[in-house]
Motif scaffolding. Structure first.
Motif, PDB file in Angstrom:
ATOM      1  N   ARG A 295     -43.924 -25.514 -68.782  1.00  0.00           N
ATOM      2  CA  ARG A 295     -44.194 -24.877 -70.068  1.00  0.00           C
ATOM      3  C   ARG A 295     -45.504 -24.104 -70.020  1.00  0.00           C
ATOM      4  NH1 ARG A 295     -42.628 -29.744 -74.435  1.00  0.00           N
ATOM      5  NH2 ARG A 295     -40.458 -29.986 -73.730  1.00  0.00           N
ATOM      6  N   THR A 296     -45.571 -23.026 -70.811  1.00  0.00           N
ATOM      7  CA  THR A 296     -46.818 -22.278 -70.884  1.00  0.00           C
ATOM      8  C   THR A 296     -46.874 -21.479 -72.187  1.00  0.00           C
ATOM      9  OG1 THR A 296     -48.356 -20.928 -69.599  1.00  0.00           O
ATOM     10  CG2 THR A 296     -46.067 -20.174 -69.674  1.00  0.00           C
ATOM     11  N   PHE A 297     -48.027 -20.877 -72.442  1.00  0.00           N
ATOM     12  CA  PHE A 297     -48.192 -19.930 -73.544  1.00  0.00           C
ATOM     13  C   PHE A 297     -47.981 -18.517 -72.998  1.00  0.00           C
ATOM     14  CE2 PHE A 297     -51.278 -23.392 -74.746  1.00  0.00           C
ATOM     15  CZ  PHE A 297     -50.571 -23.865 -75.843  1.00  0.00           C
ATOM     16  N   ASN A 298     -47.564 -17.580 -73.855  1.00  0.00           N
ATOM     17  CA  ASN A 298     -47.353 -16.206 -73.382  1.00  0.00           C
ATOM     18  C   ASN A 298     -48.621 -15.359 -73.457  1.00  0.00           C
ATOM     19  OD1 ASN A 298     -47.544 -15.775 -76.162  1.00  0.00           O
ATOM     20  ND2 ASN A 298     -45.878 -14.290 -76.244  1.00  0.00           N
ATOM     21  N   ILE A 299     -49.764 -16.024 -73.445  1.00  0.00           N
ATOM     22  CA  ILE A 299     -51.054 -15.325 -73.520  1.00  0.00           C
ATOM     23  C   ILE A 299     -51.593 -15.099 -72.104  1.00  0.00           C
ATOM     24  CG2 ILE A 299     -53.446 -15.524 -74.296  1.00  0.00           C
ATOM     25  CD1 ILE A 299     -52.486 -17.116 -76.660  1.00  0.00           C
ATOM     26  N   GLU A 300     -52.061 -13.881 -71.849  1.00  0.00           N
ATOM     27  CA  GLU A 300     -52.672 -13.600 -70.532  1.00  0.00           C
ATOM     28  C   GLU A 300     -53.873 -14.518 -70.333  1.00  0.00           C
ATOM     29  OE1 GLU A 300     -51.885 -11.707 -67.956  1.00  0.00           O
ATOM     30  OE2 GLU A 300     -49.979 -11.289 -68.953  1.00  0.00           O
TER      31      GLU A 300
ATOM     32  N   LEU B 140     -51.655 -16.555 -68.744  1.00  0.00           N
ATOM     33  CA  LEU B 140     -50.886 -17.795 -68.625  1.00  0.00           C
ATOM     34  C   LEU B 140     -49.374 -17.635 -68.804  1.00  0.00           C
ATOM     35  CD1 LEU B 140     -53.211 -20.248 -70.604  1.00  0.00           C
ATOM     36  CD2 LEU B 140     -52.850 -20.164 -68.129  1.00  0.00           C
ATOM     37  N   GLY B 141     -48.853 -16.419 -68.782  1.00  0.00           N
ATOM     38  CA  GLY B 141     -47.430 -16.240 -69.038  1.00  0.00           C
ATOM     39  C   GLY B 141     -46.532 -16.731 -67.912  1.00  0.00           C
ATOM     40  N   ILE B 142     -45.239 -16.589 -68.133  1.00  0.00           N
ATOM     41  CA  ILE B 142     -44.239 -17.031 -67.160  1.00  0.00           C
ATOM     42  C   ILE B 142     -44.529 -16.471 -65.768  1.00  0.00           C
ATOM     43  CG2 ILE B 142     -41.815 -16.755 -66.469  1.00  0.00           C
ATOM     44  CD1 ILE B 142     -41.032 -17.061 -69.412  1.00  0.00           C
ATOM     45  N   GLU B 143     -44.902 -15.193 -65.701  1.00  0.00           N
ATOM     46  CA  GLU B 143     -45.090 -14.559 -64.391  1.00  0.00           C
ATOM     47  C   GLU B 143     -46.175 -15.248 -63.565  1.00  0.00           C
ATOM     48  OE1 GLU B 143     -45.761 -10.399 -64.883  1.00  0.00           O
ATOM     49  OE2 GLU B 143     -43.727 -10.014 -65.622  1.00  0.00           O
TER      50      GLU B 143
ATOM     51  N   LYS C 137     -39.157 -20.321 -80.973  1.00  0.00           N
ATOM     52  CA  LYS C 137     -40.048 -19.200 -80.605  1.00  0.00           C
ATOM     53  C   LYS C 137     -40.400 -19.223 -79.117  1.00  0.00           C
ATOM     54  CE  LYS C 137     -42.109 -18.816 -85.243  1.00  0.00           C
ATOM     55  NZ  LYS C 137     -41.350 -19.873 -85.924  1.00  0.00           N
ATOM     56  N   LEU C 138     -39.375 -19.456 -78.292  1.00  0.00           N
ATOM     57  CA  LEU C 138     -39.575 -19.565 -76.854  1.00  0.00           C
ATOM     58  C   LEU C 138     -38.763 -18.527 -76.093  1.00  0.00           C
ATOM     59  CD1 LEU C 138     -39.152 -23.452 -76.427  1.00  0.00           C
ATOM     60  CD2 LEU C 138     -41.297 -22.188 -76.747  1.00  0.00           C
ATOM     61  N   LEU C 139     -39.314 -18.095 -74.982  1.00  0.00           N
ATOM     62  CA  LEU C 139     -38.591 -17.354 -73.961  1.00  0.00           C
ATOM     63  C   LEU C 139     -38.619 -18.197 -72.687  1.00  0.00           C
ATOM     64  CD1 LEU C 139     -40.060 -13.732 -74.307  1.00  0.00           C
ATOM     65  CD2 LEU C 139     -37.849 -14.555 -75.150  1.00  0.00           C
ATOM     66  N   ALA C 140     -37.615 -18.019 -71.836  1.00  0.00           N
ATOM     67  CA  ALA C 140     -37.598 -18.759 -70.573  1.00  0.00           C
ATOM     68  C   ALA C 140     -36.908 -17.937 -69.499  1.00  0.00           C
ATOM     69  CB  ALA C 140     -36.893 -20.101 -70.751  1.00  0.00           C
ATOM     70  N   LYS C 141     -37.183 -18.302 -68.271  1.00  0.00           N
ATOM     71  CA  LYS C 141     -36.540 -17.679 -67.106  1.00  0.00           C
ATOM     72  C   LYS C 141     -36.360 -18.764 -66.058  1.00  0.00           C
ATOM     73  CE  LYS C 141     -37.847 -13.515 -65.732  1.00  0.00           C
ATOM     74  NZ  LYS C 141     -36.621 -12.673 -65.631  1.00  0.00           N
ATOM     75  N   HIS C 142     -35.267 -18.686 -65.311  1.00  0.00           N
ATOM     76  CA  HIS C 142     -35.140 -19.643 -64.213  1.00  0.00           C
ATOM     77  C   HIS C 142     -35.241 -18.924 -62.875  1.00  0.00           C
ATOM     78  CE1 HIS C 142     -30.734 -18.935 -63.312  1.00  0.00           C
ATOM     79  NE2 HIS C 142     -31.080 -19.459 -62.164  1.00  0.00           N
TER      80      HIS C 142
ATOM     81  N   PRO D  40     -34.769 -27.345 -55.300  1.00  0.00           N
ATOM     82  CA  PRO D  40     -34.700 -27.422 -56.766  1.00  0.00           C
ATOM     83  C   PRO D  40     -34.852 -26.042 -57.417  1.00  0.00           C
ATOM     84  CG  PRO D  40     -36.291 -29.000 -55.876  1.00  0.00           C
ATOM     85  CD  PRO D  40     -35.921 -28.085 -54.754  1.00  0.00           C
ATOM     86  N   LYS D  41     -34.142 -25.852 -58.499  1.00  0.00           N
ATOM     87  CA  LYS D  41     -34.368 -24.671 -59.338  1.00  0.00           C
ATOM     88  C   LYS D  41     -35.608 -24.917 -60.195  1.00  0.00           C
ATOM     89  CE  LYS D  41     -30.027 -25.367 -60.040  1.00  0.00           C
ATOM     90  NZ  LYS D  41     -29.607 -25.760 -58.684  1.00  0.00           N
ATOM     91  N   VAL D  42     -36.173 -23.848 -60.722  1.00  0.00           N
ATOM     92  CA  VAL D  42     -37.381 -23.931 -61.549  1.00  0.00           C
ATOM     93  C   VAL D  42     -37.107 -23.214 -62.864  1.00  0.00           C
ATOM     94  CG1 VAL D  42     -39.829 -23.362 -61.709  1.00  0.00           C
ATOM     95  CG2 VAL D  42     -38.846 -23.975 -59.489  1.00  0.00           C
ATOM     96  N   PHE D  43     -37.342 -23.905 -63.961  1.00  0.00           N
ATOM     97  CA  PHE D  43     -37.107 -23.359 -65.303  1.00  0.00           C
ATOM     98  C   PHE D  43     -38.471 -23.260 -65.985  1.00  0.00           C
ATOM     99  CE2 PHE D  43     -36.088 -23.654 -69.814  1.00  0.00           C
ATOM    100  CZ  PHE D  43     -34.911 -22.925 -69.948  1.00  0.00           C
ATOM    101  N   ILE D  44     -38.915 -22.031 -66.267  1.00  0.00           N
ATOM    102  CA  ILE D  44     -40.241 -21.821 -66.860  1.00  0.00           C
ATOM    103  C   ILE D  44     -40.071 -21.203 -68.238  1.00  0.00           C
ATOM    104  CG2 ILE D  44     -42.527 -20.793 -66.582  1.00  0.00           C
ATOM    105  CD1 ILE D  44     -41.961 -20.506 -63.601  1.00  0.00           C
TER     106      ILE D  44
END
Length: 267
Positions: free
Chosen positions: A47-52, A54-57, A80-85, A94-98
């Motif tokens: 899990r993370t915040f979408n603030i630089e 700290l985003g998914i990337e 209020k979430l976005l995610a990518k695997h 293992p797969k990774v879900f962020i």
């Protein structure tokens, strides 16, 4: 000197953080389910915040450097979430879900608290893979934690625990003693575990090619700036995948099911 990570060593370090800091009961789950070979880990979630910055990337970079590739995107409107695997060319890895919280869609109060937390961040700590299991990179009070939880259980969990896997996942496909997710649930209940029943004890169906369940999160002791408190930590998930039209097991995720899995860490 920064250690060089392989896929195996990175997940081993994340596992040690998970069982010691976030989900001590995971070792008991292993004792209940492990057979003549090690359990296969289907995926982890971060899990993370979408603030630089700290985003998914940012969280994905260490995995991409180890050969992982982008999978699908997922949207969770109510949370209020976005995610990518992300998945590795070797299907046994293992797969990774962020996921990330869309902070700008939250209240001014939540935005203010999160901005204060992120302002404490030493961005240099994000330059090596260790930050993925570094825990909390800021101070927070229990009062702030409670304020966040009133609006977003996701935000409060992340603010309190920081970085680490909030769950690992047993691949039910690899088990000999249990063919179905519901059978795994029954064994865990027998041992005293509480199963997440939000959206049903088994989320998903063979028709959507994925069935999932999870324990409710362990209560773990966390040090806040104004004292220690027991709060929900990590949980353990169980996943059964079904074959696609080409005969290979489905490798993605089902947003409607994942939405309910998130609630394993609710207070």
């Amino acid at each position: 000197m920064t250690p060089t990570f392989t896929v195996d060593t990175l997940f081993a370090r994340m596992w040690q953080d998970y069982i010691h800091r976030l989900c001590p009961s995971a070792e008991q789950v292993h004792q209940l389910l492990e057979e003549d070979k090690p359990l296969i880990n289907d995926h982890i979630a971060l899990r993370t915040f979408n603030i630089e910055p700290l985003g998914i990337e940012t969280l994905a970079k260490p995995f991409l450097a180890l050969g992982y590739q982008e999978g699908d995107d997922y949207v969770f409107e109510s949370k209020k979430l976005l995610a990518k695997h992300y998945e590795h060319p070797d299907p046994n890895q293992p797969k990774v879900f962020i996921s990330e919280l869309k902070v700008e869609e939250c209240s001014i109060q939540l935005q203010s608290i999160v901005a204060r937390l992120v302002a404490q961040l030493d961005a240099n700590k994000l330059l090596t893979p260790e930050f993925l299991f570094a825990g909390r990179l800021w101070d927070i009070s229990y009062q702030e934690y409670q304020q966040l939880a009133q609006e977003s259980e996701y935000a409060s969990w992340l603010a309190a625990h920081g970085y680490g896997a909030n769950h690992f996942t047993v691949s039910v496909n690899q088990l000999n003693a249990f063919a179905e997710v519901v059978d795994v649930n029954a064994r865990l209940r027998q041992a005293g575990f509480v199963i997440n029943e939000s959206g049903g004890e088994v989320k998903g169906t063979p028709e959507v090619l994925l069935e999932q369940s999870s324990t409710m999160a362990d209560k773990v002791l966390v040090q806040f700036s104004d004292g220690e408190q027991h709060i929900p930590g990590g949980f353990y998930e169980f996943a059964k995948r079904y074959p696609t039209s080409d005969g290979s097991l489905y490798r993605g995720f089902v947003a409607a099911s994942a939405d309910k899995i998130f609630e394993s860490t609710n207070q």
